[in-house]
Design a protein around this motif. Structure first.
Motif, PDB file in Angstrom:
ATOM      1  N   ALA A 177       9.352   0.788  -0.088  1.00 11.17           N
ATOM      2  CA  ALA A 177       9.467   0.581  -1.531  1.00 11.17           C
ATOM      3  C   ALA A 177       8.152   0.166  -2.174  1.00 11.17           C
ATOM      4  O   ALA A 177       7.812   0.620  -3.255  1.00 11.17           O
ATOM      5  N   ILE A 178       7.394  -0.694  -1.530  1.00 15.88           N
ATOM      6  CA  ILE A 178       6.155  -1.213  -2.119  1.00 15.88           C
ATOM      7  C   ILE A 178       5.156  -0.094  -2.376  1.00 15.88           C
ATOM      8  O   ILE A 178       4.520  -0.036  -3.416  1.00 15.88           O
ATOM      9  N   SER A 179       5.016   0.826  -1.464  1.00 17.00           N
ATOM     10  CA  SER A 179       3.989   1.845  -1.582  1.00 17.00           C
ATOM     11  C   SER A 179       4.393   2.999  -2.487  1.00 17.00           C
ATOM     12  O   SER A 179       3.539   3.747  -2.943  1.00 17.00           O
ATOM     13  N   ASN A 180       5.678   3.163  -2.781  1.00 18.75           N
ATOM     14  CA  ASN A 180       6.132   4.336  -3.514  1.00 18.75           C
ATOM     15  C   ASN A 180       6.520   4.060  -4.951  1.00 18.75           C
ATOM     16  O   ASN A 180       6.940   4.979  -5.653  1.00 18.75           O
ATOM     17  N   SER A 216       1.717   0.968  13.543  1.00 20.23           N
ATOM     18  CA  SER A 216       2.861   1.764  13.121  1.00 20.23           C
ATOM     19  C   SER A 216       3.712   1.007  12.109  1.00 20.23           C
ATOM     20  O   SER A 216       4.152   1.563  11.091  1.00 20.23           O
ATOM     21  N   THR A 217       3.952  -0.288  12.384  1.00 18.52           N
ATOM     22  CA  THR A 217       4.704  -1.121  11.445  1.00 18.52           C
ATOM     23  C   THR A 217       3.986  -1.205  10.106  1.00 18.52           C
ATOM     24  O   THR A 217       4.610  -1.118   9.041  1.00 18.52           O
ATOM     25  N   PHE A 218       2.679  -1.363  10.148  1.00 19.63           N
ATOM     26  CA  PHE A 218       1.879  -1.477   8.927  1.00 19.63           C
ATOM     27  C   PHE A 218       2.031  -0.216   8.077  1.00 19.63           C
ATOM     28  O   PHE A 218       2.291  -0.289   6.871  1.00 19.63           O
ATOM     29  N   LYS A 219       1.859   0.951   8.694  1.00 20.10           N
ATOM     30  CA  LYS A 219       1.929   2.198   7.932  1.00 20.10           C
ATOM     31  C   LYS A 219       3.318   2.417   7.359  1.00 20.10           C
ATOM     32  O   LYS A 219       3.479   2.877   6.226  1.00 20.10           O
ATOM     33  N   ARG A 220       4.339   2.090   8.139  1.00 15.10           N
ATOM     34  CA  ARG A 220       5.706   2.252   7.654  1.00 15.10           C
ATOM     35  C   ARG A 220       5.983   1.329   6.474  1.00 15.10           C
ATOM     36  O   ARG A 220       6.674   1.695   5.527  1.00 15.10           O
ATOM     37  N   ARG A 221       5.415   0.141   6.511  1.00 12.57           N
ATOM     38  CA  ARG A 221       5.672  -0.853   5.462  1.00 12.57           C
ATOM     39  C   ARG A 221       4.841  -0.608   4.209  1.00 12.57           C
ATOM     40  O   ARG A 221       5.316  -0.756   3.094  1.00 12.57           O
ATOM     41  N   MET A 222       3.568  -0.199   4.410  1.00  6.55           N
ATOM     42  CA  MET A 222       2.652  -0.088   3.285  1.00  6.55           C
ATOM     43  C   MET A 222       2.470   1.325   2.763  1.00  6.55           C
ATOM     44  O   MET A 222       1.948   1.533   1.675  1.00  6.55           O
ATOM     45  N   GLY A 223       2.865   2.329   3.550  1.00  7.31           N
ATOM     46  CA  GLY A 223       2.705   3.703   3.100  1.00  7.31           C
ATOM     47  C   GLY A 223       1.321   4.263   3.345  1.00  7.31           C
ATOM     48  O   GLY A 223       1.057   5.426   3.064  1.00  7.31           O
ATOM     49  N   VAL A 224       0.397   3.451   3.837  1.00  9.05           N
ATOM     50  CA  VAL A 224      -0.947   3.901   4.215  1.00  9.05           C
ATOM     51  C   VAL A 224      -1.269   3.302   5.572  1.00  9.05           C
ATOM     52  O   VAL A 224      -0.708   2.279   5.958  1.00  9.05           O
ATOM     53  N   SER A 225      -2.188   3.939   6.278  1.00 10.30           N
ATOM     54  CA  SER A 225      -2.593   3.383   7.573  1.00 10.30           C
ATOM     55  C   SER A 225      -3.414   2.122   7.351  1.00 10.30           C
ATOM     56  O   SER A 225      -3.992   1.914   6.277  1.00 10.30           O
ATOM     57  N   SER A 226      -3.483   1.297   8.368  1.00  8.36           N
ATOM     58  CA  SER A 226      -4.264   0.065   8.257  1.00  8.36           C
ATOM     59  C   SER A 226      -5.743   0.378   8.031  1.00  8.36           C
ATOM     60  O   SER A 226      -6.445  -0.375   7.360  1.00  8.36           O
ATOM     61  N   VAL A 227      -6.216   1.514   8.582  1.00 11.24           N
ATOM     62  CA  VAL A 227      -7.616   1.896   8.388  1.00 11.24           C
ATOM     63  C   VAL A 227      -7.888   2.170   6.911  1.00 11.24           C
ATOM     64  O   VAL A 227      -8.913   1.763   6.364  1.00 11.24           O
ATOM     65  N   GLN A 228      -6.954   2.863   6.241  1.00  7.74           N
ATOM     66  CA  GLN A 228      -7.126   3.160   4.819  1.00  7.74           C
ATOM     67  C   GLN A 228      -6.988   1.907   3.963  1.00  7.74           C
ATOM     68  O   GLN A 228      -7.607   1.794   2.904  1.00  7.74           O
ATOM     69  N   PHE A 229      -6.175   0.963   4.414  1.00  8.38           N
ATOM     70  CA  PHE A 229      -5.978  -0.268   3.649  1.00  8.38           C
ATOM     71  C   PHE A 229      -7.253  -1.104   3.625  1.00  8.38           C
ATOM     72  O   PHE A 229      -7.634  -1.659   2.596  1.00  8.38           O
ATOM     73  N   GLY A 230      -7.927  -1.184   4.757  1.00 15.18           N
ATOM     74  CA  GLY A 230      -9.157  -1.980   4.829  1.00 15.18           C
ATOM     75  C   GLY A 230      -9.161  -2.855   6.066  1.00 15.18           C
ATOM     76  O   GLY A 230      -8.257  -2.796   6.892  1.00 15.18           O
ATOM     77  N   SER A 231     -10.172  -3.680   6.165  1.00 15.32           N
ATOM     78  CA  SER A 231     -10.322  -4.485   7.376  1.00 15.32           C
ATOM     79  C   SER A 231     -10.484  -5.963   7.056  1.00 15.32           C
ATOM     80  O   SER A 231      -9.514  -6.643   6.745  1.00 15.32           O
ATOM     81  N   ILE A 232     -11.708  -6.484   7.067  1.00 10.99           N
ATOM     82  CA  ILE A 232     -11.939  -7.914   6.856  1.00 10.99           C
ATOM     83  C   ILE A 232     -12.341  -8.147   5.403  1.00 10.99           C
ATOM     84  O   ILE A 232     -13.436  -7.779   4.985  1.00 10.99           O
TER      85      ILE A 232
END
Length: 782
Positions: free
Chosen positions: A237-240, A314-330
């Protein structure tokens, strides 16, 4: 020089471009700046609205009077926040203590980046109802560069109430920025990216702040939101969805499913506190003197780092709609707001990926971790670049921040992940702490924690005594782990732990003596038998008159010679193995009898360990005896290098059914191509026997072993029976593998031995839900 001879700068109207669009080039950064201004104005809520071709930034903060507008807002590069006069007349109305997010005096020009015109409406809580209105045409400043900045006219007026877009709550005070003539379009895809970017602006690891919220409202996207919600699961829901409060729950989602390191500097700067947890389990908490980073004292420095294994990603991408790499790092946050672009994809501020390139399998990279660093304070300590997209300026405090992050945060997390998690290939796909409970993982954790405890200046405040523990005496890392535990016990003055260590060391010595004595006895027996056979053969050749004695010798060996399908070498090896295990049992029992005769009463732990070792040795006797009936099983040594998948299939088909005490029917299906590796055949047999026995106790009539290979170096075995299934009273199924835990009349050692054998193999067993009976999935890496 006379006063009349003094010279003065003249400011071109072109300055607007320099501190506007040319300074802040990213639209999202421009929105960030305006939202931060709302925060600095004491707002509890900022609405970002896109409607009817305009972009609105609406806050319910303190607002501005006409004097504020003329003396502050229109005073270019002046910041009342910086000189300390911003809230002299407002402090008694601020309900929460805040540090300002900005203090450059140019954030207002972010409006120029977003659109051609600005209509600002503002009112203070103390006003008599008048809403001050200022209209700005930014392009008007660019008509003639020779025109002076102060000569470009702005329109001012007043109105009785705020003119707000439809659906926005009425304001008693605050500021409304209405930006028209938008320079770029705002598609749904772009709005979703804006929402994600705003979520990272303040708090990417928690929900909304108690004292400050940002809402995004785009009426024309409401129907698309409804369709997205109807199609997507709750995790998406958050990402869409565009409309609604800007918040995310990355921390709540990942908490308990990742390795997390938190490092904080005490308020007075004296100490550094570090706490490491792994999927909800505390690993350690330490305190050390902060001698190297004194400038971080009083800044509220804290760092939260999360390692993302495959399961967490996998949990991150399912929850956020983007991969953790695309979301960012530090990410880096100053006074609660993000410093852009630190943390963006591809931005390697702290040199993490540059270092990883030096040793791919030894170092973590930005795609492996996500986290945030928080600091507070004035620009004198941590100074943000005026361009707003270049991070922080390199001050002495910032240098210490980088060094502290590298030495005390990132490398410390890396040391755990590489030294503990990466040593176990199966741990990459597990989102709970089950893989940490095996003896091998426990030995690695114990080594790491004991090394920390032995480091000069480090005080161990707490550690996980379930993971940092005394291993089973048969474990390969037992002696090394015991040495590490002695360091912990000595440093902490834990007399009880020292006593347990001494007792475990004594049990280990007893076991070593028992096994050594058993091998000596078996070797003596074999040597004596060979000598007797040699003497008998010589006697037969020398004297035909000894025919009667020879006939008696033949009868004595009738059992062995009748097994015509077995060659003599195989029988000798199997017989030798049985003698070893049986003699080991005898030595273990005799050791306890000797202690009792000397008046030494065994403790509960001693008795449990003794019975468990007897049970395991007895299992080896039974399994070895079964080999003696099948010629196609050779036992040349304790360890063999063979196809593990083929061995398991053959054992289930040829041997296990003959000795199933329950009469249960065994079936095996295999799609495995083969997994060549070193293993102990006796222990693999015990593993299968115990699973069969366990199914029989659950009244199963059939048990099916299904083998396949998800990858070339991985063997997966699905074990399914048709029995009563798992006891509903057992909420935590990981307890099924605890020593002594049972839901039947058994010893509680069967599944414990299964888990222990698999741990030695670098494998894992997981109970899974099943429509009928019990279901286990076993994974073994090559």
């Amino acid at each position: 020089m006379k006063p009349d001879d003094a010279l003065h700068f003249k400011v071109s109207s072109g300055l607007k471009r320099v501190i506007g669009r040319d300074l802040i080039t990213d639209e999202f950064v421009a929105v960030f700046e305006l939202v931060k201004n709302g925060f600095d104005a004491g707002a509890s809520r900022v609405d970002v609205v896109v409607d009817n071709g305009c972009l609105y930034i609406i806050d319910n903060g303190k607002g501005m009077s006409l004097q504020d507008i003329t003396d502050k807002w229109l005073f270019v590069a002046y910041s009342a926040k910086r000189d300390g006069t911003e809230d002299l007349d407002y402090r008694n109305r601020i309900t929460t203590s805040r540090t300002y997010a900005g203090s450059k005096g140019v954030g207002r020009f972010s409006c120029d980046t977003l659109g051609q015109t600005l209509r600002m409406q503002t009112r203070t809580a103390a006003a008599d109802g008048a809403v001050e209105e200022v209209n700005v045409n930014w392009d008007r400043f660019e008509i003639d560069a020779k025109e002076e900045f102060i000569d470009v006219p702005l329109r001012h007026g007043a109105r009785s109430e705020f003119d707000l877009p439809e659906g926005v709550n009425r304001l008693s005070s605050g500021t409304v920025l209405e930006i028209g003539g938008l320079r770029e379009g705002w598609s749904r895809e772009k709005l979703l990216r804006l929402r994600a970017a705003l979520a990272k602006l303040m708090n990417p690891f928690g929900g909304a702040r108690d004292d400050f919220q940002v809402w995004l409202r785009v009426p024309q996207e409401a129907s698309a939101d409804a369709m997205a919600l109807a199609k997507a699961g709750p995790d998406e829901a958050i990402s869409n969805v565009v409309n609604g409060p800007v918040e995310n729950f990355i921390f709540d989602t990942l908490k308990g499913k990742t390795t997390h390191l938190q490092v904080e500097v005490s308020a007075d700067g004296t100490y550094l506190y570090s706490t490491l947890t792994d999927r909800g389990e505390l690993i350690y908490r330490i305190r050390e003197a902060n001698e190297k980073f004194p400038l971080l004292g009083g800044t509220g420095f804290s760092c939260n780092l999360f390692y993302l294994n495959r399961s967490a990603k996998s949990t991150f991408k399912r929850r956020m709609g983007v991969s953790s790499v695309q979301f960012g790092s530090i990410f880096l946050f100053k006074n609660g707001f993000r410093i852009f672009p630190i943390g963006e994809e591809g931005v390697d501020t702290f040199g993490i990926d540059r270092r990883k390139a030096q040793g791919y399998n030894r170092f973590l990279g930005t795609r492996d971790v996500i986290g945030r660093i928080d600091v507070g304070g004035s620009d004198e300590v941590f100074r943000e670049s005026t361009s707003r997209d270049q991070g922080l300026i390199q001050t002495p405090a910032y240098d210490q921040l980088e060094d502290c992050f590298d030495e005390k945060c990132f490398r410390r997390l890396e040391r755990y992940v590489v030294g503990v998690s990466w040593k176990d290939g199966l741990d990459l796909d597990v989102e709970d702490a089950s893989r940490l409970r095996g003896d091998n993982a426990s030995a690695r954790i114990t080594s790491l924690v004991s090394q920390l405890a032995g480091t000069e200046g480090v005080e161990l405040l707490a550690y996980n005594q379930d993971l940092v523990r005394i291993l089973n005496e048969r474990s390969e890392g037992f002696t090394e782990t015991l040495s590490g535990l002695r360091v912990l016990a000595d440093r902490s003055g834990d007399a009880a732990l020292l006593h347990e260590i001494d007792a475990a060391a004594a049990r280990f010595s007893d076991l070593q003596r028992a096994e050594a004595a058993a091998r000596e006895a078996a070797d003596r027996e074999r040597a004596a038998r060979k000598e007797a056979e040699r003497a008998a053969a010589e006697a037969a050749q020398r004297a035909e008159t000894a025919a009667k004695d020879l006939e008696e010798e033949r009868k004595r060996n009738l059992f062995l010679t009748s097994l015509s399908s077995l060659d003599r070498d195989v029988v000798e090896i199997l017989h030798h193995q049985i003698i070893i295990h049986a003699a080991a049992i005898n030595e273990i029992v005799n050791t306890q009898f000797d202690k009792l005769r000397d008046g030494i009463m065994p403790s509960r732990d001693d008795l449990v360990s003794t019975f468990e070792n007897i049970s395991f040795q007895n299992r080896k006797v039974l399994s070895t005896a079964r080999f003696a009936t099948k010629a196609n099983f050779r036992l040349d040594s304790e360890n063999i290098d063979e196809d593990l998948a083929g061995y398991i299939v053959d054992y289930i088909r040829e041997v296990a059914p003959l000795f199933s005490e329950t009469g249960i029917r065994l079936e095996v299906r295999s799609e495995a191509k083969g997994l060549q590796r070193r293993f102990k055949p006796i222990e693999v047999s015990i593993l299968i026997d115990n699973l069969v026995s366990n199914a029989g106790k659950a009244d199963a009539t059939t048990i099916l072993f299904s083998l396949d290979q998800p990858a070339a170096n991985e063997l997966r075995i699905t074990v399914q029976d048709d029995g009563k299934g798992f006891d509903a009273a057992v909420q935590d199924r990981s307890r099924l593998f605890e020593k002594g835990f049972t839901t039947s009349t058994g010893s509680g050692l069967g599944l414990y031995h299964v888990a222990q054998i698999l741990d030695d193999l670098g494998g894992a067993i997981t109970p899974e839900d099943s429509a009928q009976g019990a279901r286990f999935v076993i994974r073994i890496r090559g």
